[in-house]
Design an enzyme around this catalytic site. Sequence first.
Site, PDB file in Angstrom:
ATOM      1  N   GLU A 194       0.675  -1.323   0.121  1.00 59.89           N
ATOM      2  CA  GLU A 194       0.043  -0.115  -0.028  1.00 59.89           C
ATOM      3  C   GLU A 194       0.866   1.363   0.195  1.00 59.89           C
ATOM      4  O   GLU A 194       0.768   2.053   0.931  1.00 59.89           O
ATOM      5  CB  GLU A 194      -0.813   0.052   1.268  1.00 59.89           C
ATOM      6  N   GLU A 314      -5.439  -8.694   0.389  1.00 64.91           N
ATOM      7  CA  GLU A 314      -6.186  -8.480   1.615  1.00 64.91           C
ATOM      8  C   GLU A 314      -7.606  -8.093   1.008  1.00 64.91           C
ATOM      9  O   GLU A 314      -7.877  -7.477   0.001  1.00 64.91           O
ATOM     10  CB  GLU A 314      -5.757  -6.979   2.341  1.00 64.91           C
TER      11      GLU A 314
END
Length: 501
Positions: A194, A314
């Site tokens: 991220e 995720e």
Amino acid sequence: MCKLRKDFLFISIICLPFSVFGQVTIDVNVNVSHRVGGIDSLDRKKMVKIHADAIESDWTLGNNFGDFRDLRDDFLNGLDVYLGRNTGPISWHVNQVAEDPNRPGYADPVDIANKGQAVRTSYGNRTGIHSYEQRNELIIAAQQKPFFPDGTKTSQGWAIANGTAVGEVMGRFVNDFHGGEGQPKPAYIEIMNEPLYEFVTVGDKTPEEVFSFHNEVADGLRLQVPDIPIGGYVAAFPNFEEDNFQRWEDRMKLFMDMSGEKMDFWSIHLYDFNLSWSNAKVLRRGSNLEATFDMMEQYSHLSFDKVKPFVISEYGGRALTLEKNPWTPYRDWLTMKSMTSMLLSFSERPQHILSAVPFVIVKAEWGRHDNGNPYPWRLMRKNNELPGEQGSYWVYTEIVNFFKLWSEVKGKRIDSKSTHPDIQTNAFVKGNKLYVVLNNLLFEEITVSPNIIQQQSNAIQSVKVKHLHLNAAGDTPILDEAEYENLDAISIGAEGAVVLA
């Protein structure tokens, strides 16, 4: 039917009444195979996973269930779950490595080899976990610090020079800490976890800087590990529709343009905000998720003449306003009620999904908030976190019910179809068992009728029902289990899921 409107930055839901559709029927053709891109079976190793690694100390931390039970065996073997991702060891170990005395800003190859040998030897002596290697299809990813070359120093007091140096140290970590008597090498490498949220959304970098870094890292990695797929950019929240799709232009499309040739797969994270800062739902499951895949697949095909595959490292649900609070069963519901819906969407494009990992950590004591409250997304909690209960031993959170719901589902996929667009379904056959998975995207209970077609004199002997839903009080998820001789209809709770066996 819930349709998405694109004239808002958030997702607005317009629901048509159930009466528009009448009776909801699930047609299941038990003698018609359903193949997508040549895939005809449920691959649990890719699709039924936990965000964990076999080597984690969480498995043996403290007293499990009050009787020191083997948690790995109870959960992984007992519920047939596979292991999926670990972003911790690479960051911890690289922080301990000395700088190369002859190349400032690069890790010392001798030091990392020595440290890797010690780790491999330690793993080789841990014979009790070697049987879990066949369950471990691991993704690794660097964290932002100290890998991004912005001057951040490692624990040894030196800063990594550039993306090439990052690629080299990541590759040496894979080679020197894995293989031989050590843990098997990871299946996939994400360059960074991220990055745009920290460096662009709340930072002062540009996407171009981050994607140029990805290119350097990819080149450095391939010199060390040419045989492991590499991907990125691990988008935290794709949000392609934001600002009239300018977010798509500025981020994912730009990444594909700048770095796509160097990527083996696209890596994204997918979350519903089942409770956002405005106390509203901001949902990705259903139509928005499908559109996200459609856009990426189409542009991948236009750019590279093929659809590069996905790693969803995720996924799940979030409850933003509750995440720093003490644990509650209701917050677990807000986390897991998105999972079956998303998993069913992933299974509609199995030829393009390399790995899909729900974001569930085993115990995550490292993630406690400053106020002392535990990490929200846990498989395990302390027994005394439930008011009225005593004992500090570890027990399952309610999130385990997602894995219990799916624990038996396996086999060849067969044709199934719902007459209601917001009732998702998949069906599988294994031996003399038929599994039908149903998910209710609606915010209200609904009754559906299974219609089993072409049984060819193979009469149904019994039907076992697992039903995951929120209780009547609206504060605790429940996994009901019941068995019937036959079943004409089944009610699915609001945003609930059912597995018929």
